[in-house]
Design an enzyme around this catalytic site. Sequence first.
Site, PDB file in Angstrom:
ATOM      1  N   SER A  51       0.802  -1.227   0.000  1.00  9.84           N
ATOM      2  CA  SER A  51       0.000   0.000   0.000  1.00  9.84           C
ATOM      3  C   SER A  51       0.838   1.282   0.000  1.00  9.84           C
ATOM      4  O   SER A  51       0.351   2.329  -0.418  1.00  9.84           O
ATOM      5  CB  SER A  51      -0.916   0.027   1.227  1.00  9.84           C
ATOM      6  OG  SER A  51      -0.126  -0.063   2.398  1.00  9.84           O
ATOM      7  N   ASP A 345      -4.495   7.126   8.231  1.00 12.99           N
ATOM      8  CA  ASP A 345      -5.329   6.174   8.975  1.00 12.99           C
ATOM      9  C   ASP A 345      -4.419   5.455   9.965  1.00 12.99           C
ATOM     10  O   ASP A 345      -3.301   5.916  10.198  1.00 12.99           O
ATOM     11  CB  ASP A 345      -6.109   5.247   8.024  1.00 12.99           C
ATOM     12  CG  ASP A 345      -5.217   4.323   7.211  1.00 12.99           C
ATOM     13  OD1 ASP A 345      -4.026   4.156   7.561  1.00 12.99           O
ATOM     14  OD2 ASP A 345      -5.716   3.762   6.209  1.00 12.99           O
ATOM     15  N   HIS A 348      -1.370   4.006   7.601  1.00  9.09           N
ATOM     16  CA  HIS A 348      -0.746   4.661   6.450  1.00  9.09           C
ATOM     17  C   HIS A 348      -0.447   6.137   6.682  1.00  9.09           C
ATOM     18  O   HIS A 348      -1.300   6.877   7.168  1.00  9.09           O
ATOM     19  CB  HIS A 348      -1.653   4.503   5.234  1.00  9.09           C
ATOM     20  CG  HIS A 348      -1.944   3.071   4.926  1.00  9.09           C
ATOM     21  ND1 HIS A 348      -3.124   2.455   5.280  1.00  9.09           N
ATOM     22  CD2 HIS A 348      -1.187   2.128   4.336  1.00  9.09           C
ATOM     23  CE1 HIS A 348      -3.090   1.188   4.899  1.00  9.09           C
ATOM     24  NE2 HIS A 348      -1.923   0.962   4.332  1.00  9.09           N
TER      25      HIS A 348
END
Length: 371
Positions: A51, A345, A348
Site C-alpha cells: 500500500s 489512517d 498509512h
Amino acid sequence: MEKGCSKQYLLQHLLRLLFYLLIFIPSTSKALANPRASNNSAPAVIVFGDSTVDPGNNNYVKTVFKADFAPYGKDFANHVPTGRFSNGRLTPDFIVSYIGIKESIPPYLDPTLSIKELMTGVSFASAGSGFDPLTAKVSNVIGIPKQLENFKEYKKRLESAIGMKRTENLINKALFIVSAGTNDFVINYFTLPIRRKIYSVSGYQQFILQKATQFLQDLFEQGARRILFSSLPPMGCLPVVITMFSKHAISERGCLDNYSSVGLQFNQLLQKELNLMQFRLANHGVSIYLTDSYVALTDMIQGHGRSAFDEVSLGCCETGYLETALLCNPKSFLCPDASKYVFWDSIHPTERVYENVFKSIRPIIDAIIRD
Ligand SMILES: *[C@@H]1O[C@H](CO)[C@@H](O)[C@H](O)[C@H]1NC(C)=O
Ligand SMILES: *[C@@H]1O[C@H](CO)[C@@H](O)[C@H](O)[C@H]1NC(C)=O
C-alpha cells in the site's frame, strides 16, 4: 587550389551545422521541455510492493483492502479517491514528478492506460501484499510473484508497441522501486499464529530476506538495472501496532521499541545482502540502493529534523486507533488538518510524510539516475 580551399571551408561549416543540429538543438529543446533531461534521468519509473506504493491496483481486485472511496484522496488532485491509502500522493508520485516524466504514477491494472502512460512507468503494487506468499493470500491481494508476472506481460505489451530493442533499453534505464515487507510482519507474523508456529523472529526475518533478494534477482534477470529498495519503517510506531500490542494502548501511545527493532535488524541484514548483490552485479551496470524510510519516519515521529507534527501516534481518520480501509469511510470523523498528522489512517502515512520521505531520498535518486 582556391576552389578546393573554399570547398573544405564550406564542408567544415556544413559539418559544424550538422553537429549543432544533431547535438545542440535536440538537447536544448529537450532541456526546455524537461529541465532534467540533459542529465539523462530515467525514462520510466516501475514500482512493486504494498500500500505504500499502490496507486489503485486493488480497485481491480476482489479484496477488502481498498481505498477507492472518500475520505481517501481528500487532498489528491480534484480530491479523487484513487485507491491510494493516503489523503494525497505517495512517494513514487513525487519521484515521477521530480524526474519530470508525469504528475503521478498509474496502477498497471487500469485498463485505459495509453502506450505513452505505459512507457513512462506504472505501479504493479498491491495494498496488503508482502514477500511472504501467505501475506497476500490472507488479504486476497496481488502477491509479489504475480506482480512480477504482470511486469512480464507489461514488457510484452511494450515490445509489440515499440519493439524489443527500445523496450530493453527503456527497462535498463528505468528506475525501479520496491517497497514491501511491513505487512509480512504486521498483518502476518505478529498477528496470525501460522508463521509464528514455525519461525522465530530471526528465522522469519531470514525467510523474508531470502524472498526479497530472490525478487531482486528476478528483476535483474528481467532487465532492471537501477533499483531503489525501501527499508522497513519503525513498525512499533504504527498506530495500529500500538493499539494491538501495547498494554495500555489508550493512555500510552509511545512507540513499541521491540516491534520497531525487528524492522531495524531486518534493514541491517537487508543492507548487507544488497551490498553483496551490488558487488556481484556491478559489472552488469547494476545500482541498488536501500532507501532508509526507517530513519526518515523515526525523525518525523520523534520531532527531529525540520518538520514537527502535532500528532504522531493516531491516524487522522476516525478515532485513529485502528481504522483503515472500510473502517475509514465517507462517514468517518476527520482531523481538520491532515498535514499536522504523521498518519492518515491507523497504518498509512499522510501525503506530507510521503513527501518528506521523497525529500530525504532525493540525493539517492539524483545519484542513481546519473549513474
Ligand atoms: C546536471 O547535473 C549537474 C550536477 O551533476 C548540475 O549542476 C546541473 O544543474 C544539472 N543540469 C540539469 C539541466 O539538470
Ligand atoms: C514486545 O514486548 C512485549 C512486552 O514485553 C511482548 O509481549 C511482545 O511479545 C514483544 N513483541 C516482540 C515482537 O518482540
